[in-house]
Design a protein around this motif. Structure first.
Motif, PDB file in Angstrom:
ATOM      1  N   TYR A  45      54.638  -4.502 -58.373  1.00  0.00           N
ATOM      2  CA  TYR A  45      54.864  -3.402 -57.047  1.00  0.00           C
ATOM      3  C   TYR A  45      55.397  -2.205 -57.691  1.00  0.00           C
ATOM      4  N   TRP A  58      49.727  -2.054 -57.824  1.00  0.00           N
ATOM      5  CA  TRP A  58      49.969  -3.285 -58.489  1.00  0.00           C
ATOM      6  C   TRP A  58      49.574  -2.968 -59.944  1.00  0.00           C
ATOM      7  N   THR A  59      50.345  -3.644 -60.875  1.00  0.00           N
ATOM      8  CA  THR A  59      50.082  -3.831 -62.323  1.00  0.00           C
ATOM      9  C   THR A  59      48.780  -4.690 -62.590  1.00  0.00           C
ATOM     10  N   TYR A  92      51.131   3.673 -53.981  1.00  0.00           N
ATOM     11  CA  TYR A  92      51.672   2.594 -54.574  1.00  0.00           C
ATOM     12  C   TYR A  92      50.521   1.759 -55.082  1.00  0.00           C
ATOM     13  N   MET A  97      59.220  -6.860 -58.218  1.00  0.00           N
ATOM     14  CA  MET A  97      58.232  -8.138 -58.469  1.00  0.00           C
ATOM     15  C   MET A  97      59.097  -9.503 -57.912  1.00  0.00           C
ATOM     16  N   TYR A 147      48.018  -9.021 -50.703  1.00  0.00           N
ATOM     17  CA  TYR A 147      49.358  -8.737 -50.554  1.00  0.00           C
ATOM     18  C   TYR A 147      49.649  -7.752 -49.373  1.00  0.00           C
ATOM     19  N   TYR A 153      49.915  -0.073 -65.586  1.00  0.00           N
ATOM     20  CA  TYR A 153      49.822   1.058 -64.157  1.00  0.00           C
ATOM     21  C   TYR A 153      49.427   2.489 -64.742  1.00  0.00           C
ATOM     22  N   GLY A 160      50.781  -7.807 -61.324  1.00  0.00           N
ATOM     23  CA  GLY A 160      50.992  -7.826 -59.857  1.00  0.00           C
ATOM     24  C   GLY A 160      52.309  -7.354 -59.409  1.00  0.00           C
TER      25      GLY A 160
END
Length: 792
Positions: A43, A52-53, A50, A74, A122, A59, A41
């Protein structure tokens, strides 16, 4: 549309000027902490792109050759910024360092783990600014399972999984927003353009937030620490459908251990356009002159200030804010429709009676104490929600004299709320963390005005809760939560002698006249409820993961449900409370399956709720003896089933991106008479949102990010309706978008152009306040947003 084509031509010119490298390369990597553990998660933002992991902290993306700015952040860690030159496939790993100041953003549900067993979406301020549509809830409608209950063009309320009003909690900096949530005719008093980060928690949030969190929680975090020095931004927008213009300015300063933030938003909008020349209601044909819905103009003025100190073992912030909204009601929505009242007055921006006015003043203090193995959070707040409805004095029966002061003030609700939350987090080891907390809330609601709907009352809620998280491995996280609530409510009685005399003169019996004249009984009740939730987050492999939650849910009956007794304008009915209602109690289960690989991300979420005693307005089958009131509706309770499934799909292929968000809802009452198992009221129709976007000018120095997109929102016919509701036809809406991040010799600006309801479709929103009046939704809307950041 001319602005769209002019901008497109300019973009094509810049593309020819700055294009350099057309080869595509892969950028991939892993984000981990100093111990080498993967951070899910995190960023990652590369220019305007963009994501999230994954569960494994990985990623990847494809980009054209060139120079790029990379930002990694994060919750609980220091941000990392770098610049890369891309001319071949690149593996770029990041190791983040823990940050005490970052703990300001730790999820308030109370764990330091970077994952959660609940389903959380999010949203950052950049997304809200791009999708801003007049109010917070309507700006989030692209999220799966999220809808907005619309009130005109400038206000709305959130609906999650078909549950809204008092069944969705909204919290800012840990404090639950308290207003007149029960009302479908006014919006949420939150400035959408001042939200820094937002989380949509789907499913029951009662353990952390108590009553009102059955459907979920919208958590707003405005406690982020600004970067060193002076910084800020100016955001402006304009909309064609209601001639809306607005500006939001932000300013922040940070030095050493302290910081300061100030925000201001001003919005003005006129009567909105709709594709209709007339509407029909109660056998009245009401003309809509010039396709403008008269007296739907409004304005909003908001301000927000915050000061904070951050030390190694202590931090505190003080936030003071005020949201002020004033908007008109269509004259046909209050009282008996009158054609003379909807005649144009030559001014599309004036606000005449009837109108509503609300101000929400809020003071929040968030203090945190950090220890070697724990953290104590202390949140204190005071809120004052003052809502008024103004209408030319009128009486539905003789003998009532206008008040000497403010004779046209119809309804006045003045709610003051005092809240305290204290939560202690303790980390036993890397696998176990526990939090225990107390949640105290006191409300005092005064009333005024020449009409009556809701009694004066004082209410308290006192709770203790605990949440434990056990993470035996990187693939499993178990969560157990327990909460006990004790609530009280003391409602004042209200007797109307003028109504008694009117009914007696019209031949009613003394018994019936007294029952109607007693607008509310004096009630003093207390309630208690014990609830539990268990969740499991499991990772099967690099592609598949799941979240499972089971538990109970509760909601205390509100003053309107216990003590209402009067005509509710806009609903055109006599609403009557039941002082014997018990707290809603339910059971829920939800499952989330997620698949992620090769730029695919697919999420499927089925869920079900069963309520022992769901509270809703039921038509009694008899007509009220009050004049102009229609059928009598009474708050009652019944067993109920609510279920549904949500689907979200995202895919990226080169410059293309594709997204889909769908929702299917099914609910009904459960009674001994199967023929009366009606659906629940205010249920959104099944819907599907799709969008296709294409990234332009990846190598341009002028346009760091430029993307065009086309979208479609398909809404099915809503023929599963509650008693008293209307069938709402289905519809399909098309939209266009063009997003740009401009960088010209150091000058930066984000420019977004959007067209909603491109084909000017005439359609109805089943959850709209105006649906009952057969009033369609807004027509074609062309919107331009510009944001200019400055400073560090």
């Amino acid at each position: 549309m001319k602005f769209f084509w002019i901008g497109l031509v300019l973009s094509l010119i810049s593309y020819n000027t700055y294009a350099q490298n057309t080869n595509s390369y892969k950028v991939s990597g892993k984000v981990k902490d100093r111990a080498g553990d993967a951070l899910e998660g995190a960023y990652v933002k590369i220019n305007g792109k963009y994501f999230w992991t994954s569960k494994q902290g990985t990623y990847d993306t494809n980009l054209k050759g060139g120079n790029y700015e990379v930002h990694v952040s994060m919750i609980g860690f220091r941000d990392v910024d770098t610049i890369i030159e891309l001319y071949k496939d690149l593996v770029l790993d990041f190791t983040l360092t823990e940050s005490i100041t970052g703990l300001e953003e730790v999820l308030l549900e109370g764990h330091m783990h970077k994952k959660t067993s609940q389903q959380v979406v999010y949203v950052d301020d950049e997304y809200l600014e791009k999708q801003f549509n007049g109010s917070l809830a309507s700006s989030l409608e692209r999220m799966p399972g999220f809808n907005a209950l619309q009130i005109g063009s400038g206000a709305s309320k959130p609906i999650i999984r078909g549950l809204g009003l008092n069944r969705v909690a909204v919290a800012e900096n840990g404090i639950k927003q308290e207003g007149q949530q029960w009302g479908a005719d006014h919006g949420l008093e939150i400035d959408a353009l001042n939200v820094e980060n937002l989380e949509i928690v789907k499913g029951v949030g009662s353990i952390a937030y108590g009553s009102d969190a059955i459907g979920g929680v919208v958590r707003i975090n405005n406690n982020t620490i600004p970067s060193e020095g002076l910084s800020g931004s100016i955001y402006s927008f304009a909309q064609s459908v209601n001639n809306s213009i607005g500006t939001s300015a932000k300013l922040s300063y940070s030095e050493n251990e302290w910081f300061f933030k100030a925000k201001f938003t001003g919005i003005s909008f006129g009567d909105y356009s709709l594709p209709a020349e007339a509407i029909s209601y109660l056998n009245f044909n009401i003309p809509i002159f010039d396709e403008k819905l008269k007296n739907t103009a409004g304005k909003e003025l908001d301000w927000y200030t915050q000061a904070g100190i951050v030390k190694d073992d202590f931090s505190t912030t003080l936030s003071i804010s005020k949201v002020y909204q004033k908007s008109g009601f269509f004259p046909g929505s209050h009282g008996i429709p009158d054609i003379s009242r909807v005649q144009p007055d030559g001014d599309l921006r004036n606000i005449e009676e009837p109108f509503q006015r609300v101000s929400h003043f809020k003071v929040i203090n968030n203090t945190k104490f950090f220890y070697e193995n724990g953290q104590l959070d202390l949140d204190l707040s005071y809120q004052r929600n003052h809502r008024q409805e103004w209408s030319l004095f009128h009486t539905h029966y003789g003998g009532q004299e206008p008040p000497k002061v403010d004779p046209n003030l119809e309804l006045d609700f003045d709610l003051k709320t005092y809240s305290t939350r204290a939560i202690y987090h303790h980390n036993f080891n890397r696998q176990n963390e526990t939090q225990v907390g107390v949640d105290l809330n006191w409300k005092d609601n005064d009333i005024g005005g020449f009409n009556f709907l809701l009694p004066e009352y004082q209410a308290g809620n006192y709770a203790i809760f605990g949440i434990h998280e056990f993470e035996p491995s990187s693939k499993n996280l178990w969560t157990l939560g327990l909460r006990f609530d004790y609530g009280t409510i003391d409602m004042q009685g209200n007797y109307d002698p003028n109504l008694y005399e009117f009914l007696i003169r019209n031949g009613q019996t003394e018994e019936l006249a007294n029952s109607y004249a007693q607008r509310s009984e004096g009630i003093n009740r207390d309630f208690s409820s014990f609830n539990a939730r268990m969740g499991w987050d499991h990772t099967f492999n690099e592609r598949w993961s799941s979240k499972i939650n089971i538990g109970t849910a509760f909601r205390l009956p509100t003053a309107i449900e216990l003590g209402a007794n009067g005509i509710h304008h806009g609903s055109f009915r006599h609403e009557q409370g039941d002082p014997d209602l018990e707290p809603e109690q339910g059971f829920m289960a939800d499952l989330n399956l997620n698949y992620s690989q090769d730029f695919w991300n697919i999420s499927l979420s089925p869920y079900a709720y069963f309520f022992n005693n769901y509270i809703f307005l039921r038509p009694t089958g008899t007509f009220s003896v009050l004049p102009h009131s229609g059928q009598l509706f009474q708050y009652t309770q019944s067993e109920a089933l609510l279920s549904g499934i949500e689907l979200a799909v995202n895919k990226e292929v080169g410059r293309w991106h594709f997204s889909l968000a769908g929702e299917y809802l099914y609910n009904r009452q459960i009674t001994s008479d199967r023929s009366r198992n009606f659906p629940l009221p205010f249920t959104p129709a099944n819907n599907l949102f799709t969008e296709i976007g294409y990234e332009l000018f990846q190598d341009s120095e002028l346009f760091k990010t430029s993307e065009i997109s086309i979208n479609n929102r398909l809404v099915m016919e809503q023929n599963r309706i509650a008693q008293g509701e209307l069938v709402t036809p289905g519809h399909a809406l098309w939209g266009l978008g063009w997003q740009n991040e401009v960088n010209l010799n150091g000058f930066k600006a984000n420019i977004n152009f959007r067209v909603d309801n491109l084909l000017n479709e005439r359609y109805f929103n089943h959850t709209s306040f105006y649906r009952r009046l057969q009033i369609p939704e807004m027509g074609r809307n062309i919107q331009l947003n510009i944001k200019i950041p400055f400073g560090s």
